[in-house]
Enzyme design. Structure first.
Site, PDB file in Angstrom:
ATOM      1  N   ILE A 125      60.250  15.731 -21.268  1.00 52.51           N
ATOM      2  CA  ILE A 125      60.239  14.375 -20.705  1.00 52.51           C
ATOM      3  C   ILE A 125      59.052  13.579 -21.243  1.00 52.51           C
ATOM      4  CG2 ILE A 125      60.049  13.035 -18.551  1.00 52.51           C
ATOM      5  CD1 ILE A 125      61.565  15.399 -17.174  1.00 52.51           C
ATOM      6  N   THR A 161      56.540  10.683 -11.897  1.00 46.96           N
ATOM      7  CA  THR A 161      57.978  10.981 -11.786  1.00 46.96           C
ATOM      8  C   THR A 161      58.186  12.493 -11.850  1.00 46.96           C
ATOM      9  OG1 THR A 161      58.239  10.794 -14.174  1.00 46.96           O
ATOM     10  CG2 THR A 161      58.743   8.819 -12.885  1.00 46.96           C
ATOM     11  N   SER A 162      57.102  13.257 -11.672  1.00 47.58           N
ATOM     12  CA  SER A 162      57.209  14.701 -11.898  1.00 47.58           C
ATOM     13  C   SER A 162      57.452  15.463 -10.590  1.00 47.58           C
ATOM     14  CB  SER A 162      55.962  15.189 -12.621  1.00 47.58           C
ATOM     15  OG  SER A 162      56.227  16.426 -13.202  1.00 47.58           O
ATOM     16  N   ARG A 163      56.401  15.721  -9.837  1.00 53.05           N
ATOM     17  CA  ARG A 163      56.548  16.324  -8.516  1.00 53.05           C
ATOM     18  C   ARG A 163      55.485  15.717  -7.602  1.00 53.05           C
ATOM     19  NH1 ARG A 163      60.898  17.431  -9.767  1.00 53.05           N
ATOM     20  NH2 ARG A 163      61.948  19.459  -9.848  1.00 53.05           N
ATOM     21  N   GLU A 180      58.612  14.690   0.486  1.00 55.81           N
ATOM     22  CA  GLU A 180      59.916  14.019   0.331  1.00 55.81           C
ATOM     23  C   GLU A 180      61.069  14.811   0.935  1.00 55.81           C
ATOM     24  OE1 GLU A 180      60.051  13.939  -4.086  1.00 55.81           O
ATOM     25  OE2 GLU A 180      61.805  15.245  -3.930  1.00 55.81           O
ATOM     26  N   GLN A 236      64.957   9.486  -8.122  1.00 55.56           N
ATOM     27  CA  GLN A 236      66.167   9.098  -8.840  1.00 55.56           C
ATOM     28  C   GLN A 236      65.977   9.111 -10.355  1.00 55.56           C
ATOM     29  OE1 GLN A 236      66.177   4.724  -7.359  1.00 55.56           O
ATOM     30  NE2 GLN A 236      66.909   4.560  -9.450  1.00 55.56           N
TER      31      GLN A 236
HETATM   32  P1  NAI Z   1      58.725  20.811 -19.795  1.00 63.78           P
HETATM   33  O1  NAI Z   1      58.552  22.228 -19.335  1.00 63.78           O
HETATM   34  O2  NAI Z   1      59.553  20.525 -20.989  1.00 63.78           O
HETATM   35  O3  NAI Z   1      57.284  20.151 -20.047  1.00 63.78           O
HETATM   36  C1  NAI Z   1      56.203  20.315 -19.188  1.00 63.78           C
HETATM   37  C2  NAI Z   1      54.950  20.193 -20.045  1.00 63.78           C
HETATM   38  O4  NAI Z   1      53.830  20.211 -19.163  1.00 63.78           O
HETATM   39  C3  NAI Z   1      54.767  21.353 -21.032  1.00 63.78           C
HETATM   40  O5  NAI Z   1      54.523  20.866 -22.342  1.00 63.78           O
HETATM   41  C4  NAI Z   1      53.555  22.094 -20.491  1.00 63.78           C
HETATM   42  O6  NAI Z   1      52.773  22.708 -21.511  1.00 63.78           O
HETATM   43  C5  NAI Z   1      52.815  20.958 -19.810  1.00 63.78           C
HETATM   44  N1  NAI Z   1      51.823  21.409 -18.854  1.00 63.78           N
HETATM   45  C6  NAI Z   1      51.790  22.565 -18.142  1.00 63.78           C
HETATM   46  N2  NAI Z   1      50.664  22.610 -17.405  1.00 63.78           N
HETATM   47  C7  NAI Z   1      49.992  21.472 -17.661  1.00 63.78           C
HETATM   48  C8  NAI Z   1      48.751  20.947 -17.226  1.00 63.78           C
HETATM   49  N3  NAI Z   1      47.976  21.623 -16.379  1.00 63.78           N
HETATM   50  N4  NAI Z   1      48.345  19.743 -17.693  1.00 63.78           N
HETATM   51  C9  NAI Z   1      49.109  19.060 -18.582  1.00 63.78           C
HETATM   52  N5  NAI Z   1      50.299  19.511 -19.044  1.00 63.78           N
HETATM   53  C10 NAI Z   1      50.718  20.695 -18.590  1.00 63.78           C
HETATM   54  O7  NAI Z   1      59.258  20.035 -18.529  1.00 63.78           O
HETATM   55  P2  NAI Z   1      60.009  18.632 -18.512  1.00 63.78           P
HETATM   56  O8  NAI Z   1      61.481  18.844 -18.630  1.00 63.78           O
HETATM   57  O9  NAI Z   1      59.338  17.706 -19.421  1.00 63.78           O
HETATM   58  O10 NAI Z   1      59.767  18.188 -16.989  1.00 63.78           O
HETATM   59  C11 NAI Z   1      58.469  17.837 -16.521  1.00 63.78           C
HETATM   60  C12 NAI Z   1      58.517  17.734 -15.012  1.00 63.78           C
HETATM   61  O11 NAI Z   1      59.331  16.612 -14.656  1.00 63.78           O
HETATM   62  C13 NAI Z   1      59.186  18.921 -14.337  1.00 63.78           C
HETATM   63  O12 NAI Z   1      58.237  19.931 -14.046  1.00 63.78           O
HETATM   64  C14 NAI Z   1      59.752  18.326 -13.090  1.00 63.78           C
HETATM   65  O13 NAI Z   1      58.825  18.565 -12.045  1.00 63.78           O
HETATM   66  C15 NAI Z   1      59.835  16.847 -13.350  1.00 63.78           C
HETATM   67  N6  NAI Z   1      61.200  16.320 -13.273  1.00 63.78           N
HETATM   68  C16 NAI Z   1      61.427  15.228 -12.475  1.00 63.78           C
HETATM   69  C17 NAI Z   1      62.700  14.693 -12.369  1.00 63.78           C
HETATM   70  C18 NAI Z   1      62.989  13.478 -11.540  1.00 63.78           C
HETATM   71  O14 NAI Z   1      64.177  13.176 -11.262  1.00 63.78           O
HETATM   72  N7  NAI Z   1      62.007  12.687 -11.138  1.00 63.78           N
HETATM   73  C19 NAI Z   1      63.833  15.316 -13.064  1.00 63.78           C
HETATM   74  C20 NAI Z   1      63.457  16.401 -13.942  1.00 63.78           C
HETATM   75  C21 NAI Z   1      62.188  16.889 -14.013  1.00 63.78           C
END
Ligand code: NAI
Length: 330
Positions: A155, A232-234, A263, A296
């Site tokens: 993302i 938008t993460s957690r 939430e 969303q």
């Molecule tokens: P991903 O696993 O592809 O990328 C996560 C990145 O964060 C990785 O490159 C990892 O090395 C990095 N990371 C790990 N620890 C870290 C730290 N301490 N500081 C900085 N970076 C760090 O995951 P993706 O698919 O990019 O998703 C990211 C987050 O987005 C998910 O964990 C999820 O919580 C959230 N998400 C939110 C959605 C929404 O509807 N709002 C939907 C899908 C995901």
């Protein structure tokens, strides 16, 4: 194989039914969340399909194992709500859907940035009422601003690409920098430098013990006055009480949240007729420079289709005793 699908809305059911057309998997849909109260519903099933706010803590997983559930198929990327150690010890396989549509979440982060900056939500209301005054709607040019992306996985990478198009100066932080971005010459910095330099900070890292409440009074103190923070993460990445203090002190100039730590008791439901029993959340909504959306970011047509297809693929893999690279271990 019988699968109990929890936290299932009509739009989930529609896409899952389409994806499941040619399998012998029987899906049973429950609108309720999986929790200690509802886990008894899983008797007579082989697997569960769960979403972001289903509770998959040790207690629930123990009960799932007692009910002979063998597989947890998450319909989401994040897995912070699953006790993977308990699942592994009790022999439950866990799958997730890692990359159903990174651009959907990235684009939503951009939507929050643009709305907060150019106040399109306020402008829309004003014009509807015949009020064409511009006072209070002034924004800033994104071009030339320093934008920090924390977490450059799927993302984060999609988000960086969009923001480069706006002419932002992008800096990133990730313990595992992305090769493509490094090749492009994108700068990776320490969190300290990010906090010092960024005009906009967008969070795209997972929630874990290292990142929980990373936005707190100490990190905020290091940031520029008037910084824009987008999450938008957690929800657990932001200490909301400290963010509220930051808003009062005008340290935070703009706050965009698609996720909120508490939430679970609010999002995905129509609560418009009830008194919301969360005074911190209510207070947050009173700020003119805060925009909250109800998780969303993922919610696009393509993303829902991919979530359903991959969830069914994961269940099929489990059924045929195969593993895949979407299986999670502690
Ligand atoms: P991903 O696993 O592809 O990328 C996560 C990145 O964060 C990785 O490159 C990892 O090395 C990095 N990371 C790990 N620890 C870290 C730290 N301490 N500081 C900085 N970076 C760090 O995951 P993706 O698919 O990019 O998703 C990211 C987050 O987005 C998910 O964990 C999820 O919580 C959230 N998400 C939110 C959605 C929404 O509807 N709002 C939907 C899908 C995901």
């Amino acid at each position: 194989m019988k699968v109990a699908v929890f936290s299932c809305k009509p739009y989930d059911q529609r896409t899952l039914d389409i994806a499941n057309k040619n399998t012998n998997i029987q899906l049973h849909f429950f609108e309720s969340r999986l929790s200690e109260e509802t886990v008894s519903l899983t008797k007579d099933f082989d697997a569960v399909s769960c979403f972001v706010n289903d509770q998959l803590n040790k207690q629930v997983i123990k009960q799932l194992a007692a009910n002979r559930i063998k597989c947890i198929a998450l319909r989401c990327a994040g897995f912070n709500n699953v006790d993977l150690e308990a699942a592994g010890t009790l022999g439950l396989q866990v799958f997730h859907v890692p990359d159903y549509s990174p651009t959907s979440v990235a684009e939503h982060a951009v939507a929050l940035i643009l709305s907060l900056n150019r106040k399109t939500h306020k402008a829309y209301q004003r014009v509807k009422e015949g009020n064409f005054a511009l006072e209070g709607l002034m924004g800033f040019n994104l071009s030339g601003k320093t934008l920090a992306c924390i977490g450059t996985g799927r993302i984060g990478l999609a988000f960086v690409k969009i923001m480069q198009g706006f002419g932002c100066h992008v800096i990133c932080h990730d313990p595992y920098p992305n090769e493509d971005l490094l090749k492009q010459g994108v700068k990776y910095s320490s969190l300290e430098d990010i906090y010092k330099e960024a005009d906009i900070i967008s969070l795209h890292c997972p929630l874990n013990e290292h990142t929980q409440h990373m936005i707190n009074k100490n990190s905020l103190a290091q940031m520029k006055d008037g910084v824009m923070i987008i999450n938008t993460s957690r929800g657990g990445l932001v200490n909301v009480q400290d963010a509220l203090d930051g808003l009062y002190q005008k340290k935070i100039g703009y706050l965009g949240l698609d996720v909120y730590e508490q939430e679970g008791s609010l999002f995905f439901e129509d609560m418009s007729d009830t008194i919301i029993q969360d005074s911190v959340f209510q207070l947050l909504l009173t700020f003119p420079n805060v925009m909250v959306t109800g998780h969303q970011g993922y919610f696009t047509d393509i993303a829902l289709e991919h979530i359903a297809q991959t969830s069914i693929e994961n269940l099929t893999c489990f059924q045929s005793g195969k593993s895949n690279n979407r299986q999670l271990t502690a």
